[in-house]
Structure formats: structure tokens, C-alpha cells
Write an enzyme that holds these catalytic residues in place. Structure first.
Site, mmCIF file in Angstrom:
data_model
loop_
_atom_site.group_PDB
_atom_site.id
_atom_site.type_symbol
_atom_site.label_atom_id
_atom_site.label_comp_id
_atom_site.label_asym_id
_atom_site.label_seq_id
_atom_site.Cartn_x
_atom_site.Cartn_y
_atom_site.Cartn_z
ATOM 1 N N TYR A 93 -4.578 -13.326 -5.916
ATOM 2 C CA TYR A 93 -3.262 -12.696 -5.891
ATOM 3 C C TYR A 93 -2.300 -13.581 -6.681
ATOM 4 O O TYR A 93 -1.725 -14.533 -6.164
ATOM 5 C CB TYR A 93 -2.763 -12.504 -4.463
ATOM 6 C CG TYR A 93 -3.553 -11.504 -3.645
ATOM 7 C CD1 TYR A 93 -4.497 -10.663 -4.229
ATOM 8 C CD2 TYR A 93 -3.358 -11.396 -2.273
ATOM 9 C CE1 TYR A 93 -5.219 -9.750 -3.471
ATOM 10 C CE2 TYR A 93 -4.068 -10.476 -1.507
ATOM 11 C CZ TYR A 93 -5.004 -9.664 -2.118
ATOM 12 O OH TYR A 93 -5.713 -8.762 -1.353
ATOM 13 N N SER A 147 -3.670 -1.349 2.352
ATOM 14 C CA SER A 147 -2.965 -0.194 1.768
ATOM 15 C C SER A 147 -2.874 0.979 2.746
ATOM 16 O O SER A 147 -3.099 2.131 2.367
ATOM 17 C CB SER A 147 -3.640 0.258 0.468
ATOM 18 O OG SER A 147 -3.612 -0.763 -0.498
ATOM 19 N N ALA A 183 6.237 5.844 1.564
ATOM 20 C CA ALA A 183 7.597 5.315 1.669
ATOM 21 C C ALA A 183 8.590 6.474 1.774
ATOM 22 O O ALA A 183 8.254 7.634 1.519
ATOM 23 C CB ALA A 183 7.913 4.455 0.457
#
Length: 328
Positions: free
Chosen positions: A56, A201, A209
Site C-alpha cells: 500500500y 471493500s 457512499a
């Protein structure tokens, strides 16, 4: 925040964890102050399970977390990180003991700790028996460097092979109302073996959202840019379905993101979702999902609006799919 057990014999953690991939800028620009504020909020809300990985931002996410831990020694976080992916000279998977040891030691250094609660194989090296890899991870446990063994995106059959060598603490895979492959055996196998199932996820990379993402605004580094579900007619069809889901959530007084989290939690007591965010406000919505209780009518309505298999397009591009074990 209610708690759940991170695998048989593992620690109790908040039912909702925090995925820290976004701390490295995978979904847009961020900064250390904003990420640290998100970690402050996590502690306030009882979110005490952090998930990161070496790749990441090539250590950036771990460095951000490490700087926070240094400034807050009584943080109370349980930390998971991952290794097994190498990027040089080209991206490939290496699960050898030497490679995993280097990766783990570098992760511990960036995090500023001498131990992590959970260490995942980020992607399996197909040519190397998973039994051998599990033996390597068991050595790390004996050495006091990790608390438990994890695997990411493997098949149920691979989990059984690994678990026969040493108990596995957790398996993580993408799982949400629009990605439901784990229902074809992985969730059930984890429950049978006493392994935590950790959905990443769970809010569908931002699709649940309050405001739908706009692919036209994605930065060139945005992970979603190459994913078929965010392209053309697929994206248009997916948005139409989610508009109806939002209407349902509003009728109940719930946020779409909180409802998506509540749905994952509702699929089993051994499930611990790790939504990712770099925003205090978004985290608050996600945490609210842990308090939502569905009626049978709610479950039936969600199934009607978003039946299994409803999403248009593959979840990954062909390049991103490399290393994911397909089992159905």
C-alpha cells in the site's frame, strides 16, 4: 462498538475494522494529518482493528500508521499487515521464507513495533505448496513476530490445506452486496474451521457512499480506473440499481454505507468487515452500521433490490485478477 473474535483463540476486536489502503492515496490524495485524524476517530468509535500491507504505497500506509503509534503508545489497536507480493523487477508473488521474512521485518520497522497480531499472505505463489508457506508463518508465530496466520483471496480448498498444518486466524476477500463469491464456500468453510472472515471493500469501493463516485474525476493512480464495473454501460447500470437501494435506506433512516456494513455483519458472527476511509465523517457512517438491526422484511427487500449477481462487469481487470484464486 460490539466486538467479535478474530479467529478461534484470537483477540476480541471491534465488529468493524479499518482498512488503511486509502492512507497511501489509492483513492485520491490524502495527507498524514487527515489519516491521523481518522485514526483518532477510530479510537473514539471503538474501531481497534487496522488492516494494512507492504504494497500500500510501497510502505506509505504502514509508515503513516507507525508515526501515529509512536505518538500514541497507548493506542490499543490490533494490527494486521500483509506480504508475499514483490514489485521488482516486475510485479510477482514470492512466498518463500526468505522473502516473507524480509517483508515482515520491513513492515515491523515501518510500523515501529516488534509484533503484529495478524500476518497475511497477500497473494499466493501458485507454484509453492500452501503447506510450506503455512509452516513458514508458524515459525514467525514461534519467534513472537506475529500472533496469527492469514491468507487473502484464496479458495476454500486452500484454506483447508493450510489449516491442516497450523490453525489459520483469518481469511480476507472482497465481499459486499455487489461481490458475493465468498458465499460459494469460503464463508461457510471459515465458520466450520473457526476462522474469521474479513471482507474488504464492503462498501463497494465507494459505490455505497451518499454520493456516487464519478469515474471521470478519478486520478490516474486511482485503483478503480481499470475496473470494468466503473466503466461505460456497466457503471450506468450499476448506478441505476443503487439509486433504488438509496431510496430504501432513506426510508429506514439509514445511510447506504452503514446499511452495507450492517448487511455484511448480518451474514455471520465470524465476519469482521474492514471498510477503508481517510475521513472521520465517513468512518462515523460506517460505524453506525454496526448498530443497525434488520428485520426479515428488511432482508427480503434488500435481496429484491440487489439480488445476488446484480452487479454489471467484473470486479477486477484481468491484470488485477492475477493471483486471486477462483473456485466457482
Amino acid at each position: 462498538m460490539r466486538t467479535r473474535q478474530l479467529g478461534k483463540g484470537g483477540p476480541q476486536v471491534g465488529a468493524v475494522g479499518l482498512g488503511c489502503m486509502s492512507f497511501a492515496g489509492f483513492y485520491g490524495e490524502t495527507d498524514i494529518a487527515t489519516s491521523h485524524d481518522t485514526l483518532d476517530a477510530a479510537r473514539e468509535y471503538g474501531v481497534d482493528f487496522l488492516d494494512t500491507a507492504l504494497v500500500y504505497g510501497m510502505g506509505k500506509s504502514e509508515e503513516v500508521i507507525g508515526s501515529y503509534l509512536k505518538a500514541n503508545p497507548n493506542h490499543g489497536f490490533k494490527i494486521a499487515t500483509k506480504g508475499g507480493i514483490e514489485t521488482q523487477p516486475t510485479r510477482h508473488f514470492n512466498n518463500s521464507e526468505a522473502s516473507l521474512r524480509r517483508a515482515l521485518e520491513s513492515s515491523l520497522t515501518r510500523l515501529g513495533v516488534d509484533y503484529v497480531d495478524l500476518y497475511y499472505i497477500h497473494r499466493r505463489e501458485a507454484e509453492r505448496p500452501i503447506e510450506d508457506v503455512t509452516e513458514t508463518l508458524a515459525k514467525f508465530i514461534k519467534e513472537g513476530k506475529i500472533g496469527g496466520i492469514g491468507y487473502s483471496e484464496i479458495a476454500p480448498s486452500s484454506l483447508r490445506r493450510a489449516h491442516a498444518v497450523h490453525p489459520v486466524m483469518a481469511v480476507q476477500s472482497e465481499y459486499s452486496l455487489w461481490t458475493r463469491q465468498p458465499e460459494m464456500g469460503m464463508i461457510q468453510t471459515c465458520a466450520e474451521l473457526g476462522v474469521a472472515f474479513v471482507p474488504f471493500s464492503p462498501v463497494a469501493r465507494g459505490m455505497f457512499a451518499d454520493t456516487l463516485p464519478d469515474p471521470a474525476t478519478f486520478a490516474h493512480t486511482d485503483f478503480r480506473k481499470a475496473q470494468p464495473r466503473f466503466m461505460g454501460e456497466n457503471f450506468t447500470a450499476n448506478c441505476a440499481k443503487l439509486d433504488r437501494f438509496r431510496d430504501f435506506c432513506m426510508s429506514r433512516g439509514w445511510s447506504p454505507a452503514g446499511t452495507a456494513i450492517a448487511w455484511t455483519l448480518d451474514q455471520g458472527d465470524h465476519i469482521i468487515p474492514i471498510p477503508g476511509t481517510r475521513s472521520r465523517g465517513h468512518l462515523e457512517q460506517l460505524v453506525d452500521g454496526a448498530a443497525i438491526e434488520f428485520t426479515n422484511e428488511d432482508r427480503a427487500e434488500i435481496d429484491r433490490i440487489l439480488p445476488i449477481g446484480w452487479a454489471h462487469g467484473d470486479r477486477y481487470s484481468d491484470a488485477q485478477m492475477v493471483g486471486v484464486e477462483r473456485y466457482c
